[in-house]
Design an enzyme around this catalytic site. Structure first.
Site, PDB file in Angstrom:
ATOM      1  N   CYS A   1     -89.232 -78.638 -84.910  1.00  0.00           N
ATOM      2  CA  CYS A   1     -89.309 -79.884 -84.118  1.00  0.00           C
ATOM      3  C   CYS A   1     -89.450 -81.239 -84.837  1.00  0.00           C
ATOM      4  CB  CYS A   1     -90.903 -79.672 -83.212  1.00  0.00           C
ATOM      5  SG  CYS A   1     -90.769 -78.326 -82.442  1.00  0.00           S
TER       6      CYS A   1
ATOM      7  N   SER B   1     -94.552 -67.444 -76.036  1.00  0.00           N
ATOM      8  CA  SER B   1     -93.029 -67.727 -75.782  1.00  0.00           C
ATOM      9  C   SER B   1     -92.153 -66.876 -76.233  1.00  0.00           C
ATOM     10  CB  SER B   1     -92.964 -69.056 -76.676  1.00  0.00           C
ATOM     11  OG  SER B   1     -91.516 -69.492 -76.784  1.00  0.00           O
TER      12      SER B   1
ATOM     13  N   HIS C   1     -88.880 -66.674 -77.075  1.00  0.00           N
ATOM     14  CA  HIS C   1     -87.792 -66.737 -78.268  1.00  0.00           C
ATOM     15  C   HIS C   1     -88.514 -66.785 -79.413  1.00  0.00           C
ATOM     16  CE1 HIS C   1     -88.277 -71.310 -79.659  1.00  0.00           C
ATOM     17  NE2 HIS C   1     -88.837 -71.238 -78.429  1.00  0.00           N
TER      18      HIS C   1
ATOM     19  N   GLY D   1     -93.324 -71.500 -74.020  1.00  0.00           N
ATOM     20  CA  GLY D   1     -94.604 -71.930 -74.775  1.00  0.00           C
ATOM     21  C   GLY D   1     -95.125 -73.532 -74.233  1.00  0.00           C
TER      22      GLY D   1
HETATM   23  C1  LIG Z   1     -97.545 -73.122 -81.680  1.00  0.00           C
HETATM   24  C2  LIG Z   1     -96.470 -73.469 -81.025  1.00  0.00           C
HETATM   25  N1  LIG Z   1     -96.632 -73.757 -79.707  1.00  0.00           N
HETATM   26  C3  LIG Z   1     -95.759 -74.086 -78.628  1.00  0.00           C
HETATM   27  C4  LIG Z   1     -94.643 -74.039 -78.940  1.00  0.00           C
HETATM   28  C5  LIG Z   1     -93.550 -74.242 -78.006  1.00  0.00           C
HETATM   29  O1  LIG Z   1     -92.730 -73.334 -77.515  1.00  0.00           O
HETATM   30  P1  LIG Z   1     -91.518 -73.491 -76.798  1.00  0.00           P
HETATM   31  O2  LIG Z   1     -90.329 -73.510 -77.809  1.00  0.00           O
HETATM   32  O3  LIG Z   1     -91.236 -71.938 -75.964  1.00  0.00           O
HETATM   33  O4  LIG Z   1     -91.488 -74.514 -75.632  1.00  0.00           O
HETATM   34  C6  LIG Z   1     -94.092 -73.675 -80.617  1.00  0.00           C
HETATM   35  C7  LIG Z   1     -92.586 -73.836 -80.569  1.00  0.00           C
HETATM   36  O5  LIG Z   1     -92.295 -74.026 -81.791  1.00  0.00           O
HETATM   37  C8  LIG Z   1     -95.058 -73.396 -81.258  1.00  0.00           C
HETATM   38  O6  LIG Z   1     -94.906 -73.155 -82.667  1.00  0.00           O
END
Ligand SMILES: Cc1ncc(COP(=O)(O)O)c(C=O)c1O
Length: 386
Positions: free
Chosen positions: A325, A199, A201, A71
């Site tokens: 995060c 994404s 995962h 993502g």
């Molecule tokens: C809304 C959103 N965008 C982007 C991401 C990032 O994805 P990735 O973990 O695959 O880099 C996340 C991951 O938590 C997300 O919740």
């Protein structure tokens, strides 16, 4: 001890069928998809099947699917790429205060390169209003970036309406659909977006694989330069096992999406109603209907989130405070702050995010544990402050 995983917006377990589909590509089917010999042609076919499976889930053309590392890469590629490609036409970007850091910090980064940004707020339900997007647009606006569903609250934005506004004004529109794909039906064609994100995962494929869906004809220069893979849109030898796994996960999601949406929504609702009935002074954050069916973001007045999470963890229950995060940073959630929560309420908030593997029994365990636990934590805290 029974382990109950209720943090599916952070990540999901790899589905057994996804792993089975991937395994041959670590062993006998090891070729490089760019090779013209037998070893390459077999994996090339597998990559193309996966491309069709992803396209089918989100209703785009297979040629619009670009495989990425996930993502974050997809969001970065789309936002920075469109900004660079349209730089001569204008320098204004509209985004929101509640984007995931991948999108939020991509836009912040562009400020350092001379772009102007407007980060729109949300209302008390966490909702973004399309009218505000429209009125924030200037003559110099080249890009709108707004997420489909929020990772912390699950609130679903009026993306189709925003897509119509962007299309009518000739503004590019990037939608971060990472939290929505595989959880609710997503129709790329219908949304009028120029690019959207996937994404692996988050939908039972492995970590480190994802996709960027780019509407054909949209100019997005690559973020990673090198070979001509992915039709020159993303260099690097393809992560074939990951790609195959993502394709399989998309196929599985598509096969029973409606059934799973209904099942998970009913589990989430029984958790939400059970908590409301048994525990006083709780606040559910996020729009009651326009919300992902798996997400419950809830504040427990007078409770510190750290001991609550630790106690739940000790009892085998995995949930998170706001988003995974920000779990390490101890900063108050930007999303909850934008919704108008004061910092004490934001700091007493946890996110349950359900998934395929959860059952009514899981919910029953949480509902048995939580009311006495909250009562104890509240009593301990008021004893300390008395
Ligand atoms: C809304 C959103 N965008 C982007 C991401 C990032 O994805 P990735 O973990 O695959 O880099 C996340 C991951 O938590 C997300 O919740």
């Amino acid at each position: 001890m029974r382990k109950i995983y209720l943090d599916n917006n952070a990540t999901t377990p790899v589905h057994a069928e996804v792993l089975d589909a991937m395994l041959p590509f670590f062993r006998e089917d090891f070729g490089n998809p760019s090779s013209t010999h037998w070893a390459g042609s077999k994996v090339r076919k597998a990559v193309n099947i996966a491309r069709e499976q992803v396209a089918s889930l989100v209703n785009c053309s297979p040629s619009e699917v670009v495989f990425t590392s996930g993502g974050s890469e997809s969001v970065n590629t789309a936002i920075k790429g469109i900004a660079a490609a349209r730089r001569k036409e204008g320098n204004h970007i509209v985004s929101t205060m509640v984007e995931h850091p991948a999108a939020f910090n991509s836009a912040r980064h562009l400020e350092k390169e001379g772009f102007r940004t407007t980060f729109l707020g949300v209302d008390g339900d966490g909702m973004l209003h399309a009218g505000e997007v429209e009125s924030s647009v200037r003559d110099t606006t080249i890009l709108i970036s707004a997420m489909y569903a929020n990772n912390e609250t699950g609130v679903i934005f009026p993306i189709r309406e925003i897509g119509g506004i962007a299309a009518a004004k000739g503004i590019s529109f990037v939608c971060d659909t990472v939290q929505a794909v595989g959880k609710v039906p997503i129709n790329f064609r219908d949304l009028q977006v120029d690019a959207m994100t996937v994404s692996g995962h988050k939908l039972h494929a492995p970590k480190g694989i994802g996709a960027l869906i780019i509407r054909s004809g949209t100019r997005i220069p690559p973020l990673i330069h090198g070979g001509p893979q992915e039709k020159n849109r993303r260099a690097g030898t393809e992560n074939v096992p990951g790609i195959v796994g993502l394709g399989k996960a998309c196929e599985l999601a598509q096969n029973d999406l409606d059934k799973e949406v209904a099942r998970i929504r009913s589990l989430r609702d029984s958790l939400e109603n059970g908590i409301r009935e048994a525990i006083p002074d709780v606040k559910v954050n996020g729009h009651s209907e326009k919300r992902l069916p798996n997400t419950l973001n809830i504040s427990f007045k007078g409770v510190y989130v750290e001991p609550l999470l630790a106690e739940l963890d000790r009892n085998g229950i995995a949930v998170s405070a706001g988003s995974a995060c920000s779990a390490e940073s101890r900063e108050v959630s930007r999303v909850l702050t934008a919704m108008g929560l004061d910092s004490a309420t934001a700091r007493s908030t946890i996110r349950f995010s359900l998934g395929r593997e959860n059952t009514q029994e899981d919910i029953g365990c949480v509902l048995a544990l939580l009311p006495p636990l909250i009562e104890r934590l509240r009593n301990e805290r008021s004893a300390r402050t008395a």
